[in-house]
Design an enzyme around this catalytic site. Structure first.
Site, PDB file in Angstrom:
ATOM      1  CB  ALA A  72     -79.724 -83.104  76.687  1.00 34.43           C
ATOM      2  CG  ASP A  73     -80.405 -79.373  71.218  1.00 35.10           C
ATOM      3  OD1 ASP A  73     -79.481 -78.498  71.519  1.00 35.10           O
ATOM      4  OD2 ASP A  73     -81.181 -79.025  70.319  1.00 35.10           O
ATOM      5  CD  GLN A  74     -87.336 -78.064  74.966  1.00 33.45           C
ATOM      6  OE1 GLN A  74     -86.921 -76.961  75.246  1.00 33.45           O
ATOM      7  NE2 GLN A  74     -87.984 -78.653  75.767  1.00 33.45           N
TER       8      GLN A  74
END
Length: 202
Positions: A72-74
């Site tokens: 996951a990344d943002q």
């Protein structure tokens, strides 16, 4: 086995509260180099978030054959500009001042990888508009946030006192926290339904 390729306390808490059995292992990747390469190739914040999420999952997957790995990344995009976690209090002040009175977007990507193969991915976007707050309001919020402000992209936490600085928020709450949880749970129901059974956490 389900592995979260992250050290994020927020992402770990979201998975734990959802009742998923998992272990967390941060991925050793050069995020800034990957980001620079993606942007140089004409990518944007969405592309960067998906790329980093996939690379994180693939890096951890290489260490755990057979495991299902969540990456996951943002990213925070203000127009074409990407902001990162502030390095110190003055940097947090500068970032909040830069966002003041403007609308920015949070792109949150999530991937599932097994044996080095990407088997599913999703990305969600939230749109947030900050108030034209005063320097005094900013400083009060940063005082209340403390060190937590330095662990969040943009220098704020919507789930904390930073909410005072916002005018409008449009988007999924979990996306804002950095993990599109509902699409992830839907994917797990299809790919690994046994992880959602009561026996999975025993």
């Amino acid at each position: 086995m389900l592995i979260l390729a992250s050290s994020s306390a927020t992402r770990k808490a979201l998975l734990d509260k959802a009742g998923l059995p998992f272990i967390a292992q941060p991925a050793a990747i050069d995020e800034r180099a990957l980001e620079t390469g993606a942007l140089d190739a004409g990518g944007d914040g969405r592309d960067v978030a998906l790329l980093l999420a996939r690379h994180k999952a693939e890096a951890v997957s290489a260490l755990h054959p057979g495991a299902l790995v969540i990456g996951a990344d943002q990213t925070l995009a203000l127009g074409l500009e990407l902001l990162h976690k502030p390095i110190d209090r003055p940097d947090a002040e500068a970032q909040l001042d830069h966002l003041r009175g403007k609308t920015h977007r949070l792109h949150a990507a999530v991937t599932l990888v097994r044996n080095g193969e990407l088997i599913w991915s999703d990305i969600q976007t939230a749109e947030l508009t900050m108030r034209d707050f005063s320097p005094e309001e900013r400083d009060i919020v940063l005082d209340l946030e403390g060190e937590a402000a330095l662990h969040s992209v943009g220098g704020y936490r919507l789930e904390g006192p930073s909410i005072r600085l916002f005018e409008t928020v449009a988007g999924d709450y979990f996306t804002i926290l950095g993990l599109p949880l509902l699409p992830l749970l839907a994917a797990l129901r299809d790919i690994a339904p046994e992880l959602l059974s009561p026996q999975a956490r025993s």
